[in-house]
Design an enzyme around this catalytic site. Structure first.
Site, mmCIF file in Angstrom:
data_model
loop_
_atom_site.group_PDB
_atom_site.id
_atom_site.type_symbol
_atom_site.label_atom_id
_atom_site.label_comp_id
_atom_site.label_asym_id
_atom_site.label_seq_id
_atom_site.Cartn_x
_atom_site.Cartn_y
_atom_site.Cartn_z
ATOM 1 N N TYR A 169 0.910 -1.110 0.050
ATOM 2 C CA TYR A 169 0.123 -0.202 0.050
ATOM 3 C C TYR A 169 0.810 1.267 -0.121
ATOM 4 C CZ TYR A 169 -3.345 3.357 1.706
ATOM 5 O OH TYR A 169 -4.169 4.639 1.802
ATOM 6 N N ASP A 264 9.140 2.863 -0.077
ATOM 7 C CA ASP A 264 8.226 3.516 0.722
ATOM 8 C C ASP A 264 8.274 3.012 2.144
ATOM 9 O OD1 ASP A 264 5.855 4.324 2.041
ATOM 10 O OD2 ASP A 264 4.479 3.608 0.298
ATOM 11 N N LYS A 292 3.707 8.635 9.038
ATOM 12 C CA LYS A 292 3.531 8.005 10.342
ATOM 13 C C LYS A 292 4.641 8.691 11.590
ATOM 14 C CE LYS A 292 0.851 4.544 8.478
ATOM 15 N NZ LYS A 292 0.722 4.243 7.006
#
Ligand SMILES: *Cc1c(COP(=O)(O)O)cnc(C)c1O
Length: 457
Positions: A169, A264, A292
């Site tokens: 994702y 990523d 995050k």
């Protein structure tokens, strides 16, 4: 036998007798009321879909407060939290150093749309402790960081196509909401309505842990591939840990073909170590994205690369990227306070070994009872998988039917005061705020829940 489960927020245990070892459902009256109201204003009652608890029992819990490793919901239920806001809260909730720094900076105003020293301070803290990037650009989310990294790769290589992996994702930008079609190497199919087919045609999707597929894609689209993007620690669809050797293969094939490798690291960055997965595997990607943890619980993303590659970004270069709230001082303050703690020696050693002890104990228990259950772990990320397999490295290797077991487990865990992400495809996190006693309590609850899940199978 769980077909007869009543709507969880009725909490009416008279009608359905409890099965072996089950606890009565927690009261969710206030959360249910708040959810009904939220549904009048938000699609599905939420601002991000997974929060709606569609894959588990009951209505979403509305959270009132978090402190350390604990959460309290609107009905006053207390939980030990293993979701940790989906990863950002590596120090736990409401960490005093983060809170105090944020309050201090807020006294001077919340946004200027002009440079502040705080941005440079956070950048310096990151880059001085990370040998894999030389320059960085802050954004306001992981999605933006990844979207911008892709644009940088395309701008720098003057190529359009990208390769991504099924089961990774990368946020919700158009080029990346693309899933595999059928076949070894496929043009993606959009995984959301509203994405032009022309976008999906530029995204080639292959399986994880599959060298042949990547080789074939490079042959088939010779000199057209701008970049390969991967979560080096795929943690958004289970925890699909790749072999270091596979990641190195990706590095090499990108170099050989003049394509860029993007890690990523929105989840793995500052999680598996200060230098993220690049440091963990000691592989130099061309571009790294963060999110995050980097914002200490406030909305921050970032992408970084060599100084040369970053010189393509405006105003130095021709790749445009901007943001009204990028580098926001309050968000930078939270990032500085949190990353300063992480940069201290032994931070990761302690957190990782505490997590290892926790997951090893769970695995030992499950194995001693011959339960079809594995805990996969890297650093302080873990994933409960209802499988016998020694490794799960591709999304196809996850049996969707096993999610029924997770669903049962999630409900029993909540009823024992343990908060996990509301889907069996989501990973869990241990934070620095989880102490030995908390983890001991959690272990016991998890053992009980496993017994229930496997008794009722
Ligand atoms: C969470 C995540 C994103 C998206 O970040 P947002 O801040 O939710 O936009 C992108 N990539 C990975 C690997 C993620 O885990």
């Amino acid at each position: 036998m769980f077909d007869s489960i009543k709507n969880i927020f009725n909490n009416n245990n008279e009608e359905t007798p409890l099965l072996y070892g089950e606890k009565p459902d927690i009261i969710r009256e206030k959360s249910a009321e708040l959810y009904e109201k939220a549904k009048q204003y938000f699609p599905g009652g939420v601002n991000s879909p997974v929060r709606a608890f569609k894959s588990v029992y009951g209505t979403p819990l509305f959270i009132e407060k978090g402190d350390g490793c604990r959460l309290w919901d609107a009905d006053g239920n207390e939980f030990i939290d293993f979701c940790c806001s989906w990863g950002p809260l590596i120090l736990g909730h409401n960490h005093p150093k983060v809170r105090e720094k944020v309050i201090e900076v807020m006294q001077n105003g919340m946004s200027f749309g002009a440079p502040t020293a705080l941005e440079t301070e956070l950048a310096e803290l990151i880059i001085k402790n990370n040998k894999f990037i030389e320059k960085i650009r802050f954004t306001s989310s992981g999605t933006e960081a990844v979207m911008s990294a892709i644009r940088l790769a395309r701008g720098a290589t003057k190529r359009d196509k990208i390769i991504k992996f099924e089961g990774c994702y990368h946020g919700h930008s158009d080029s990346l909401l693309v899933k595999a079609g059928s076949g070894l190497v496929t043009f993606g199919e959009t995984s959301s309505a509203g994405i032009p087919k022309a976008f999906a045609d530029e995204t080639v999707v292959v399986s994880l842990n599959d060298k042949e597929a990547v080789k074939t894609a490079f042959e088939q689209f010779k000199d057209q591939i701008a970049c390969v993007i991967i979560e080096p620690v795929p943690a958004n669809n289970g925890l699909l840990l790749q072999d270091a050797e596979y990641l190195q293969f990706l590095r090499d094939i990108c170099t050989a073909n003049g394509a860029l490798l993007i890690f990523d690291e929105v989840i793995s960055g500052f999680r598996v170590g200060f230098e993220g997965a690049a440091g963990y595997y000691n592989i130099q990607p061309d571009i790294i994205t963060y999110g995050k943890i980097i914002g200490g619980g406030l909305p921050v993303g970032a992408y970084g690369a060599s100084a040369t590659l970053m010189s393509n970004i405006s105003p130095d270069g021709a790749v445009y990227q901007a943001g009204t709230l990028s580098g926001n001082p309050v968000a930078m303050a939270a990032g500085i306070a949190q990353l300063s703690e992480l940069a201290k020696s032994n931070f990761y050693k302690e957190l990782n070994s505490k997590t290892e002890e926790f997951t090893n104990a769970i695995q030992r228990y499950a194995s001693s009872k011959s339960y079809q259950f594995k805990v996969f772990r890297i650093g302080s990320i873990f994933w409960f998988a209802f499988t016998d397999a020694e490794k799960v490295q591709t999304s196809e290797a996850i049996d969707p039917a096993s999610m029924e077991k997770f669903k049962m487990m999630h409900r029993e865990l909540l009823n024992r005061g343990m908060y996990f992400g509301p889907s069996g495809y989501e990973v869990g996190f241990v934070s620095a705020a989880h102490n030995k006693i908390d983890l001991e309590k959690a272990k016991r609850a998890i053992f009980e829940c496993l017994d229930i899940v496997f008794k009722n199978k």
